[in-house]
Write an enzyme that holds these catalytic residues in place. Sequence first.
Site, PDB file in Angstrom:
ATOM      1  N   TYR A  77     -13.313 -26.669  -7.235  1.00 45.65           N
ATOM      2  CA  TYR A  77     -12.855 -26.425  -8.604  1.00 45.65           C
ATOM      3  C   TYR A  77     -13.359 -27.558  -9.483  1.00 45.65           C
ATOM      4  O   TYR A  77     -13.154 -28.734  -9.162  1.00 45.65           O
ATOM      5  CB  TYR A  77     -11.320 -26.379  -8.628  1.00 45.65           C
ATOM      6  CG  TYR A  77     -10.724 -26.141  -9.989  1.00 45.65           C
ATOM      7  CD1 TYR A  77     -10.852 -24.907 -10.621  1.00 45.65           C
ATOM      8  CD2 TYR A  77     -10.000 -27.142 -10.643  1.00 45.65           C
ATOM      9  CE1 TYR A  77     -10.279 -24.673 -11.866  1.00 45.65           C
ATOM     10  CE2 TYR A  77      -9.420 -26.909 -11.886  1.00 45.65           C
ATOM     11  CZ  TYR A  77      -9.564 -25.677 -12.488  1.00 45.65           C
ATOM     12  OH  TYR A  77      -8.996 -25.448 -13.725  1.00 45.65           O
ATOM     13  N   LYS A  99      -7.652 -37.163 -15.273  1.00 45.26           N
ATOM     14  CA  LYS A  99      -6.339 -37.363 -14.624  1.00 45.26           C
ATOM     15  C   LYS A  99      -5.827 -38.810 -14.723  1.00 45.26           C
ATOM     16  O   LYS A  99      -5.387 -39.221 -15.776  1.00 45.26           O
ATOM     17  CB  LYS A  99      -6.426 -36.923 -13.160  1.00 45.26           C
ATOM     18  CG  LYS A  99      -7.020 -35.498 -13.016  1.00 45.26           C
ATOM     19  CD  LYS A  99      -6.083 -34.531 -12.440  1.00 45.26           C
ATOM     20  CE  LYS A  99      -6.773 -33.220 -12.142  1.00 45.26           C
ATOM     21  NZ  LYS A  99      -5.930 -32.067 -12.150  1.00 45.26           N
ATOM     22  N   ASP A 121     -18.051 -35.137  -8.936  1.00 44.68           N
ATOM     23  CA  ASP A 121     -16.828 -34.858  -9.695  1.00 44.68           C
ATOM     24  C   ASP A 121     -15.685 -35.607  -9.027  1.00 44.68           C
ATOM     25  O   ASP A 121     -15.215 -35.236  -7.952  1.00 44.68           O
ATOM     26  CB  ASP A 121     -16.568 -33.345  -9.708  1.00 44.68           C
ATOM     27  CG  ASP A 121     -15.398 -32.995 -10.615  1.00 44.68           C
ATOM     28  OD1 ASP A 121     -14.706 -33.917 -11.087  1.00 44.68           O
ATOM     29  OD2 ASP A 121     -15.174 -31.789 -10.844  1.00 44.68           O
TER      30      ASP A 121
HETATM   31  C1  LIG Z   1     -12.283 -31.830  -9.288  1.00 41.53           C
HETATM   32  C2  LIG Z   1     -11.803 -31.332 -10.621  1.00 41.53           C
HETATM   33  N1  LIG Z   1     -12.658 -31.259 -11.646  1.00 41.53           N
HETATM   34  C3  LIG Z   1     -12.270 -30.856 -12.870  1.00 41.53           C
HETATM   35  C4  LIG Z   1     -10.963 -30.499 -13.105  1.00 41.53           C
HETATM   36  C5  LIG Z   1     -10.535 -30.057 -14.467  1.00 41.53           C
HETATM   37  O1  LIG Z   1      -9.699 -31.019 -15.039  1.00 41.53           O
HETATM   38  P1  LIG Z   1      -8.696 -30.624 -16.223  1.00 41.53           P
HETATM   39  O2  LIG Z   1      -7.606 -29.799 -15.599  1.00 41.53           O
HETATM   40  O3  LIG Z   1      -8.208 -31.945 -16.747  1.00 41.53           O
HETATM   41  O4  LIG Z   1      -9.471 -29.851 -17.211  1.00 41.53           O
HETATM   42  C6  LIG Z   1     -10.027 -30.571 -12.069  1.00 41.53           C
HETATM   43  C7  LIG Z   1      -8.627 -30.197 -12.296  1.00 41.53           C
HETATM   44  O5  LIG Z   1      -7.809 -30.140 -11.421  1.00 41.53           O
HETATM   45  C8  LIG Z   1     -10.463 -30.982 -10.788  1.00 41.53           C
HETATM   46  O6  LIG Z   1      -9.622 -31.029  -9.764  1.00 41.53           O
END
Ligand SMILES: Cc1ncc(COP(=O)(O)O)c(C=O)c1O
Length: 384
Positions: free
Chosen positions: A134, A242, A215
């Site tokens: 994700y 986060k 990521d």
């Molecule tokens: C690995 C990863 N990338 C991107 C995101 C997206 O972040 P946001 O929810 O702050 O848009 C998340 C969200 O859980 C994530 O786990």
Amino acid sequence: MSVVDRARRVLPGGSTRTTLFVPPHPPYAVRGEGAIVTDDTGHQVIDCNNNYTSLIHGHAHPEILDAATDAAQCGTAFGLPTHSEVALAEHLRDRTGIEQWRFCNSGTEAVLMLLRAARAHTGRDLIVRFEGSYHGTGDAVVSPTAPGVVPGSVLVLPQNDLGALTAAMREHGDRVAAVLIDLMPNRAGLIPADAGYVEALHDLTRQHGALLAIDEVITFRLREGGLHQVYGIQPDLVSVGKVIGGGFPVGAIGGSAEVLSPFVPAPGAVSWGGTFSANPVTMAAGLTALRLFGPAQITELNRRGDELRSRLRAEGVEVNGSGSLLRLRTADPTELWWSLYRRGVLAGTNGLLALSTAMTPAHLDQIAETVTAVLGRDGAGQQR
Ligand SMILES: Cc1ncc(COP(=O)(O)O)c(C=O)c1O
């Protein structure tokens, strides 16, 4: 009329975030203090969700609140840059070794900006990413067949399949702007990527002139500079979010000055705004939260996570993850979620448990006992 009925009239399905929905409808939070959340019925739970891993110090940490309040009292957002974004970028540089940073308001936005940076820097179109990971909700990183999505130049490969990656790079390598990987994807089960695979992936990006993009939106908390440090590789780009916002909306990308040079304002540069990006409240809260989460605190929280995982495994609970991030395995995540909630533990809707520094040994004991009662081999089962 109940709040759920009111909600369903004004919000599709009754709430805003698909990711926190549990049928028939999740309870409403009214208060968070340290490791404890209270809902609108007065029920209290130990927060192992921590707003999907972002609240590294739990709720309403006094020093973070002071930093945010002090910043807000001087103005919450400006049509000018502020010193606070410089300070947070310097902190991120010092803790990661990554030279430059750009802020935004979510992890989703960070990944979008990362992809734009990769394409602008390389002049190539194709992004390689991996099934099951994700990366937020941008079109390029969700299923190309999902409703409303316009598929872009994206190749989705099975993670950990070096043959598939090698073949794809052989065929398309000269078009690949970046290979985007989450080294411990939560949605795919929170299983750390294989070190040999990551090394080979790194080498393939070098051979084909593609950028290596990691990521770290969830995994940043696991090491001072993010999980990639464990693998001994240097990413060209990272996305974070986060924990770096101290509980406020945030995202950021990091990279070398050269890779991020397309953002330097000039004719022909990438134009990327964001009315609330790098707002001083988020920047101040984030800097305080990160200062309070140095190497000693990271090591201790990871140790507690490892201990909890061992304890649960000894009781027959199937659990993945690393350090302060745990993922319970279950055939019925909704049933698990409610079973834990009713017994006083707030998890992610997929069985994710994210520890915070606000948790005491007594909280951790209670988490272990509750999870064991629900999922352990001698437990009561998942009855609500
Ligand atoms: C690995 C990863 N990338 C991107 C995101 C997206 O972040 P946001 O929810 O702050 O848009 C998340 C969200 O859980 C994530 O786990």
